[in-house]
Design an enzyme around this catalytic site. Sequence first.
Site, PDB file in Angstrom:
ATOM      1  N   HIS A  97      41.093  46.854  64.258  1.00 26.82           N
ATOM      2  CA  HIS A  97      42.044  45.973  64.156  1.00 26.82           C
ATOM      3  C   HIS A  97      43.195  46.568  62.982  1.00 26.82           C
ATOM      4  CE1 HIS A  97      39.822  42.226  65.676  1.00 26.82           C
ATOM      5  NE2 HIS A  97      40.147  43.105  66.693  1.00 26.82           N
ATOM      6  N   GLY A 135      31.574  26.165  49.442  1.00 28.47           N
ATOM      7  CA  GLY A 135      30.916  25.098  50.115  1.00 28.47           C
ATOM      8  C   GLY A 135      30.588  25.417  51.609  1.00 28.47           C
ATOM      9  N   PRO A 175      25.474  33.033  55.599  1.00 31.45           N
ATOM     10  CA  PRO A 175      24.235  33.575  55.735  1.00 31.45           C
ATOM     11  C   PRO A 175      24.303  34.929  54.929  1.00 31.45           C
ATOM     12  CG  PRO A 175      25.367  34.145  57.820  1.00 31.45           C
ATOM     13  CD  PRO A 175      26.242  33.078  57.026  1.00 31.45           C
TER      14      PRO A 175
END
Length: 608
Positions: free
Chosen positions: A273, A296, A300
């Site tokens: 991109h 918050g 992972p």
Amino acid sequence: MATGQLFSKTTQALFYNYKQLPIQRMLDFDFLCGRETPSVAGIINPGSEGFQKLFFGQEEIAIPVHSTIEAACAAHPTADVFINFASFRSAAASSMSALKQPTIKVAAIIAEGVPESDAKQLIAYAKANNKVVIGPATVGGIQAGAFKIGDTAGTIDNIIQCKLYRPGSVGFVSKSGGMSNELYNTIARVTDGIYEGIAIGGDVFPGSTLSDHVLRFNNIPQVKMVVVLGELGGQDEYSLVEALKQGKINKPVVAWVSGTCATLFKSEVQFGHAGAKSGGEMESAQAKNQALRDAGAVVPTSYEAFEGAIKDTFEKLVEAGKTTPVKEVSPPQIPEDLSTAIKSGKVRAPTHIISTISDDRGEEPCYAGVPMSSIVEQGLGVGDVISLLWFKRSLPRYCTRFIEICVMLCADHGPCVSGAHNSIVTARAGKDLVSCLVSGLLTIGPRFGGAIDDAARYFKDAYDKGLTPYEFVESMKKKGIRVPGIGHRIKRGDNRDKRVELLQLYARENFPSVKYMEYAVQVETYTLSKANNLVLNVDGAIGSLFLDLLAGSGMFTKPEIDEIVEIGYLNGLFVLARSIGLIGHTFDQKRLKQPLYRHPWEDVLYTK
């Protein structure tokens, strides 16, 4: 930017620049979702108007085609989505034109490479007028069970596997269209599926951002959690970080920013991109992931752990009673296109036309199995092409040369014969070439050029039966039938047709046998004893000599010869030849530019 749902089960779109496959995929998705009306209201194809036939389930429908955006919007005021499949050169101008229409609320721009300055103008206009731009360089978006843009989510098989035919509980937004399809599948495996998914596009300046759509999802009650897939480059993810820190998002967000492998390269790398290129530490995937984690979001440690994080987040929502998994439904069966079913071996479909003379399915057309390049490289002529297309075999050169001589000798016989006369009159009346040609060809028959077949039939029948010229001519007289191929209005026994003499000379020098021609000459000798104008004419010469060609070449069986004479092959030679002359007369009259010179009734003899 809109604050709620962009699409619903009644949303309709205008599709710019006709593309059959993505439109059909949209309509198939409509049918799969149980929509009552197609999601494509109209097609905009500059310079074209009318209808395009497509399928809505098993029903064939006609979708209106408009030449301008303005006309399409006026004709379909309820269509509020503009799907732009224009090239990068015209995508910005057409998108701006659509956004300026009061009925259009959302514009999806598929093209990559839209100039950044144009993209900025589109973004500014959309924000100022509370409209949404998805893209550029996007595959689009989808609201499960309701509406999808173009090729979003791929094939029907993939859509069914991803459970997109009914709404789930997850809002999903990504920069990458290809990875969107991957995540739709992942989300469907570990949750009850997505409610809405958007690919914002991979350009440096997308029309709408990740945070724009996450904030929208936060206001949609059906969306219980959000999944975000970002990528290195730019700072779009930081606006999402700020929204999380400010408490603007009260639903769980599971996020991952791809491109962490960029640190393994010694120099800066472009990841596909336009926007996927890190311009510094803050634009790296690691920095963005850490910022999202600190704000918050559930982030992972790797992409491999992304699926597990989505699963755990969804299961916690279910355990807490904040969501109930959507019940599964059985989607209807999409009728398969005939061409696809045939390729997969599922059905057999009879053909409507059989061709044994040509084949254009390969790299080059073939005439009776002979490739076009071979015809040109071998220096074959018009006679050779006629032998392939008419007789489905390569005849010896003396045969094809004879065919060419026939065409040359019959090309024209002056302007006063009926065919030429009709073409001339039609040309003077101002008609087009094809009309002039056809008007002349329609006069061909037993009294003008059409005697070749009849001459061959009668000469062959008489010779094969062993009739003497006397028996043949007198039997025809008793039946009240003129002998085809015998007789001329101008030529006489002492003034033979030069064309007949040329044909006979060529045949005697090149044909292995001229038995039918010699029989025709014997018939002529007898008819001349009756009247001096009953000479063998060019139709009779071609008819009898073609019998010798067919019989003497050894390449045709007796049934094949009978069929060729019966079908009318030989008259085809006259039609082909005379077409050349008739076209010439047409061009001649058009160059002269003479109108019809007097009223038709001046040539009429009126009688009682």
